[in-house]
Design an enzyme around this catalytic site. Structure first.
Site, mmCIF file in Angstrom:
data_model
loop_
_atom_site.group_PDB
_atom_site.id
_atom_site.type_symbol
_atom_site.label_atom_id
_atom_site.label_comp_id
_atom_site.label_asym_id
_atom_site.label_seq_id
_atom_site.Cartn_x
_atom_site.Cartn_y
_atom_site.Cartn_z
ATOM 1 N N SER A 198 0.845 -1.195 0.000
ATOM 2 C CA SER A 198 0.000 0.000 0.000
ATOM 3 C C SER A 198 0.875 1.238 0.000
ATOM 4 C CB SER A 198 -0.897 0.025 1.233
ATOM 5 O OG SER A 198 -1.538 1.283 1.321
ATOM 6 N N TYR A 218 -1.356 0.122 10.173
ATOM 7 C CA TYR A 218 -1.519 -0.568 8.892
ATOM 8 C C TYR A 218 -0.340 -0.239 7.978
ATOM 9 C CZ TYR A 218 -3.587 -1.426 4.227
ATOM 10 O OH TYR A 218 -3.825 -1.840 2.945
#
Ligand SMILES: Cc1cc2nc3c(=O)[nH]c(=O)nc-3n(C[C@H](O)[C@H](O)[C@H](O)COP(=O)(O)OP(=O)(O)OC[C@H]3O[C@@H](n4cnc5c(N)ncnc54)[C@H](O)[C@@H]3O)c2cc1C
Lengths: 251, 442
Positions: free
Chosen positions: A143, A156
């Protein structure tokens, strides 16, 4: 339907995600054999039927809890069922709740457990397998959140950052060996994971757009690929904003 | 698990009215039943939504809940021998074509855009340029599954005696959520079309051409010049076509300028009726034959993304009527006269004869006769006045209007045009509603 005599065998870890499904459809249209691994077998069956209608040579569903399974052994069983393995797409992950993770250690660890510890175990298991067979591709979904920590999702992001470094290392290790490893870093993508977020801006892309990048990454390019490509430039800028300014920004 | 979240960016294709709805977009079929029960409990109930290609308020549920079905876009089974395709209701016709054309199949019926969902095509029982041959989309649905807001799913086939099938075909989403359907596809030898365009000088010539061509061609339709008067009233260009037999089965249209000059997309790029006429006059005069890909033939407007925005913030009105064959010639003339008297030319005026294949649906729009579809920029009062005048003509003739195209259709006109309405209402799902339905049944 034209299927090649030796269809590509692809294993998708986390087959229920929006990006995973869009990627699987690309493989199905090529006539590939697709292995679907995930936790909800009924949903995997729904996906499998769709892929078969789209032209997949065959599908296999694997009921797996990635965080609770011995990666290497489970993987060996899957490969046996698929009759070999050419591409692996690791697509599972959870966004988690950062606000909760700020206060609650268990919540923070759960995010890291899925997105880094478990993903790393599976990545390493796949890497060892591909190295032994001397060919094949591993594409891992990272990501852009892993490129710079920001308050809204840094746990995250940290897990995805760790995963990116791991995959880069494997890619280095594979140099001259045969197989390839790529980390694909999508920007914000309109999937079930991000349901409920406002998606007005031009930054949002469809899972199909990311899938096209993932599919291509399995064949060429890498070891770090942004999806879509413009995120490379955006993240290069964001990484280089001095903290004195970055920390005043509200995003 | 996806839940409902408030959104105000979902609009019908005419971009009016603006709405606020509780919207959910499930990704898996097992999410549907809980969402349906939850949405149906809201004061204004629930509606299933497709790709919002309906022009009017039948595809929105202002102040209520909407389940966007586009995440449920999977194929369930495609039999490449029989051409039977079972799919989830949120799959688009575009995705279906991409799958089935290489296998030598085509949609038995298609509307003028491929960006509609299977569920939306059933709920409006859409029609195409081949109505005289194939009837409506619903005729080709072999079975469908319907989730009612009590959480129960019913699978009904085209021989269903309960009436639920007939109510759901063309049922405007009011009988429940269509979750999946089985569609009978049509075999084709080629993805190309053999197309013929023939100019005609007046309405009488249209009806003559239509009668001859409906007997010889799969697809027939005409573009009309709305500004023509007197002897030239109803002049236009007739198009008739067949699937070619040259054996190419290609999804993407081949490169090069494949959009024909008489495509409405080209006309819509012109911002005034005067320009429309200029193009029109250059075209008229000679008949032409050509071979083109199915895509520009069926979907000329799809090449221009969001063409609905060109009308600006005031938007536009679509108006589609059908009138019985016995009076079609004189009623169509009267409508065209009313339009040209009002000097409100329509960019897009389409005339087509519907054949005698009855629609399976209780509320289906198509019926035997002549259908006229018009597109008017919203100029406020004068435009509404003209539409009222057209309403009177259609109603007098015993015709009806197409709810999918019309956010203004008066309730009395809807009732008058749909005699099976009372029978339909017995199959309503009490948890479902729409802005349109509340307007029709105050
Ligand atoms: C350029 C253009 C050309 C067109 N040409 C034609 C044409 O030639 N012929 C024609 O007939 N129409 C035509 N239309 C209209 C269009 O085909 C219909 O409005 C179609 O039904 C839209 O489908 P959708 O998926 O966008 O559904 P929406 O517009 O989102 O919804 C339409 C209706 O279907 C219901 N619905 C949607 N999904 C479901 C579901 N899963 N279960 C139950 N109900 C559901 C909705 O509640 C609503 O009542 C055209 C539209 C455009 C924009």
């Amino acid at each position: 339907m034209i299927t090649s005599p030796n269809p590509l065998r692809v294993l998708i870890l986390g087959a229920g995600s929006g990006i995973a499904q869009a990627t699987a459809r690309l493989y199905a249209a090529e006539g590939a054999t697709v292995g679907l691994a995930g936790r909800n077998v009924e949903r995997l069956a729904v996906i499998a039927a769709d892929l078969k209608a789209r032209g997949a040579a065959a599908t296999e569903s694997f009921d797996v809890d990635f965080t609770a399974t011995d990666a290497a052994a489970t993987l060996a069983g899957m490969v046996a069922k698929l009759g070999g393995l050419d591409h692996v797409i690791l697509a599972y992950g959870v966004l988690g709740d950062q606000a909760l993770a700020d206060r609650d250690e268990a919540a923070a660890m759960a995010i890291i457990d899925v997105n880094f510890r478990s993903a790393a175990a599976w990545t390493l298991a796949v890497a060892n397998l591909l190295e032994r067979q001397g060919k094949g591709s591993l594409v891992v979904l990272g990501s852009v959140a892993g490129d710079r920590g920001r308050r809204s999702n840094y746990v995250y992001g940290a897990a995805k950052a760790g995963l990116a470094v791991l995959v880069q290392g494997i890619s280095h290790r594979f140099r001259g060996v045969g197989p390839r490893a790529v980390i694909v870093k999508p920007g914000p993508t309109d999937t079930a994971m991000t349901a409920g977020m406002a998606k007005g801006g031009p930054m949002w892309v469809t899972p199909e757009a990311v899938a096209a990048v993932v599919r291509k990454a399995a064949d060429s390019g890498g070891p770090v690929v942004y999806a879509p490509g413009r995120w490379w430039l955006i993240m290069a800028i964001i990484r280089n904003i001095p903290a004195s300014i970055f920390n005043k920004m509200n995003f | 698990m996806n839940g409902f979240a408030p959104r105000d960016d979902i609009m019908p294709w005419s971009r009016t009215p603006r709405t606020r709805m509780e919207v959910a977009r499930p990704a898996f079929p097992d999410e549907l039943a809980p969402l349906a029960m939850q949405g149906a409990d809201l004061p204004r109930g629930l509606l299933a939504g497709g790709l919002q290609r309906s022009y009017g308020d039948s595809c929105i549920n202002d102040g209520g809940a909407l389940i966007e079905m586009t995440g449920l876009d999977r194929f369930i089974c495609f039999d490449r021998t029989s051409g039977l395709l079972e799919a989830e209701a949120g799959v688009s016709l575009a995705a279906i074509l991409k799958l089935v054309i290489p296998a030598g199949f085509f949609l038995p019926v298609t509307p003028g855009t491929k960006f509609v969902t299977l569920g939306g095509a059933i709920a409006n029982d859409v029609h195409g340029k081949n109505h005289h041959r194939a009837g409506t989309f619903g005729r080709w649905i072999r079975s469908l599954s319907l989730l009612r807001s009590d959480g129960r799913e019913h699978t009904v086939s085209d021989d269903d005696a309960s009436g639920l099938f007939a109510a759901t075909i063309g049922g405007l989403g009011l009988t429940g959520i269509i979750t999946r359907a089985t569609l009978q596809l049509m075999p084709i030898a080629s993805s190309n079309m053999a197309v013929e365009t023939i100019p005609f000088g007046n309405l009488a010539e249209f009806f003559a051409l239509s009668a001859v061509s409906d007997a010889s061609h799969d697809y027939t339709v005409a573009w009309i010049d709305c500004l023509a008067k007197g002897d030239l009233l109803g002049r236009g260009i007739f198009t008739r076509a067949r699937h070619a037999s040259d054996g190419v089965l290609r999804v993407k249209p081949p490169g090069g300028p494949s959009i024909p000059i008489d495509a409405p997309g080209f006309l819509l790029n012109r911002f005034s009726i005067a320009a429309f006429n200029e193009v029109y006059f250059r075209l008229a005069g000679r008949a032409r034959q050509s071979t083109m890909s199915y895509d520009p033939f069926f979907y000329p407007l799809d090449a221009i993304g969001n063409w609905n925005r060109m009308y600006g913030p005031r938007g536009f009105y679509q108006y589609q009527s059908v009138v019985p064959p016995e009076v079609a010639a004189e009623v169509t003339a009267e409508m065209l006269r009313a339009i040209s008297d009002a000097r409100q030319g329509s960019f897009l005026a389409v005339l087509k004869t519907f054949g005698d294949m009855t629609s399976p649906g209780l509320l289906s729009f198509p019926r035997r006769g002549t259908t006229l579809a018009l597109d008017f920029a919203n100029r406020g009062g004068p435009t509404l006045w003209l539409l009222d005048r057209l309403d009177a003509i259609v109603r007098e003739a015993g015709g009806r209007l197409y709810p999918a195209k019309d956010g203004r259709l008066p309730p009395a006109m809807f009732r008058a045009g749909h005699p099976a309405l009372d029978q339909f209402t017995t199959h309503l799902d009490p948890g479902m509603s729409s802005t349109f339905w509340r307007r029709m049944t105050p």
